[in-house]
Design a protein around this motif. Structure first.
Motif, PDB file in Angstrom:
ATOM      1  N   GLU A 117     -68.491 -40.211  13.851  1.00 58.10           N
ATOM      2  CA  GLU A 117     -67.578 -40.793  14.828  1.00 58.10           C
ATOM      3  C   GLU A 117     -66.588 -39.751  15.344  1.00 58.10           C
ATOM      4  N   THR A 118     -65.885 -39.099  14.435  1.00 61.79           N
ATOM      5  CA  THR A 118     -64.903 -38.095  14.853  1.00 61.79           C
ATOM      6  C   THR A 118     -65.377 -36.675  14.573  1.00 61.79           C
ATOM      7  N   GLY A 166     -63.454 -33.707  16.746  1.00 62.17           N
ATOM      8  CA  GLY A 166     -62.455 -34.698  17.126  1.00 62.17           C
ATOM      9  C   GLY A 166     -61.571 -34.250  18.261  1.00 62.17           C
ATOM     10  N   ASN A 224     -61.723 -35.447  23.017  1.00 65.44           N
ATOM     11  CA  ASN A 224     -61.068 -36.129  21.899  1.00 65.44           C
ATOM     12  C   ASN A 224     -61.360 -37.621  21.837  1.00 65.44           C
ATOM     13  N   SER A 225     -62.474 -38.055  22.404  1.00 63.10           N
ATOM     14  CA  SER A 225     -62.886 -39.452  22.287  1.00 63.10           C
ATOM     15  C   SER A 225     -63.840 -39.601  21.109  1.00 63.10           C
ATOM     16  N   ALA A 226     -63.703 -40.716  20.399  1.00 61.36           N
ATOM     17  CA  ALA A 226     -64.584 -40.959  19.252  1.00 61.36           C
ATOM     18  C   ALA A 226     -65.990 -41.289  19.721  1.00 61.36           C
ATOM     19  N   THR A 241     -68.846 -43.748  19.467  1.00 61.37           N
ATOM     20  CA  THR A 241     -68.915 -45.158  19.087  1.00 61.37           C
ATOM     21  C   THR A 241     -70.279 -45.484  18.496  1.00 61.37           C
TER      22      THR A 241
END
Length: 276
Positions: free
Chosen positions: A87-88, A184, A202-204, A206
């Protein structure tokens, strides 16, 4: 070696082995005659259509697979908690050998976790796709000057222009290594172990329940890889530049985990001998 020292050493090495497993890929496809996952997670694939076994970069027969790029030649892996876990942070790395052709562009479609036809924030969760177009033309990467361009994609929101791609231009019919990392805050790519592209992001990522594909990218326009792939690894952490370089320079087919097991077995034999 006395009993206490042996026990301490065994505990230390076992702990080291446990840490090594935690640092291991969530999926690792060596393609040594099959499409099984060599990690402890059992993310085994199945061949859709036909893949031709070919020599790997070491010259080992049946050590890699050739993808025809004709729309029915790819690998599908069911989703799992481990494949959904990035995710990150994520690292994707692998070897490829593009098939030469007469067109002006090449696509490296290594992996894609997504099977919906539209590009969304959920689809794909992550991918590793690189295009290089050598024809001079206007593009989103060069809207004012007609020139060649290259695009790197981690998912639908992380699509970046590689303005320096001519310094690491694809060489068809030759094995090369490519890796992408996300920590991240930024995305970094490595070509043959050398850092090539660095972008803020810097978007996770999903998670989705879609299968993971090797050699095919479904969202948007379906892209199928044409060429050979080998030794594909996916991590749910960010590998360092040194770790990336170490993977690139690997020459031994024996894994680190096997080395750890041998050390544990040797200690066990020493312990048994001392008891006797």
């Amino acid at each position: 070696m006395n009993r206490i020292a042996l026990i301490f050493t065994l505990v230390l090495v076992t702990s080291f082995a446990s840490q090594a497993q935690n640092m291991s890929p969530i999926a690792h496809y060596k393609f040594n005659g099959d499409v099984n996952d060599d990690s402890p997670n059992g993310n085994h694939g199945r061949i859709i259509g036909f893949l031709e076994p070919v020599e790997d970069r070491f010259g080992n027969k049946n050590g890699a697979f050739y993808f025809s790029g004709n729309g029915n030649s790819f690998i599908e892996i069911p989703s799992s908690p481990t494949l959904e876990s990035p995710e990150t942070q994520i690292t994707i790395a692998g070897w490829f050998k593009l098939k030469s052709h007469s067109y002006s562009n090449y696509w490296l479609t290594m992996i894609c976790k997504g099977n919906e036809p539209e590009e969304t924030s959920l689809n794909p969760q992550y991918r590793f796709q690189v295009s290089q177009n050598y024809k001079s033309q206007l593009s989103t990467c060069s809207p004012d000057i007609a020139q060649g361009y290259s695009v790197v994609s981690l998912n639908s929101e992380a699509i970046f222009c590689d303005t320096e791609f001519m310094s690491h231009k694809f060489e068809p019919d030759t094995w090369h290594f490519y890796a992408i990392t996300f920590n991240g805050d930024e995305v970094i790519t490595f070509y043959d172990g050398i850092k090539t592209v660095q972008f803020p992001f810097n978007s996770a990522l999903t998670p989705n329940s879609s299968p993971l594909y090797i050699g095919r990218d479904n969202p948007g326009i379906t892209d199928d890889f044409r060429g050979a792939l080998d030794d594909i690894r996916i991590y749910n952490r960010t590998l360092s530049e040194l770790e990336i370089y170490n993977i690139y320079t690997e020459t031994s087919l024996e894994s680190f985990d096997n080395g750890i097991r041998k050390r544990i077995n040797n200690i066990g034999k020493q312990f048994k001998t001392s008891e006797e």
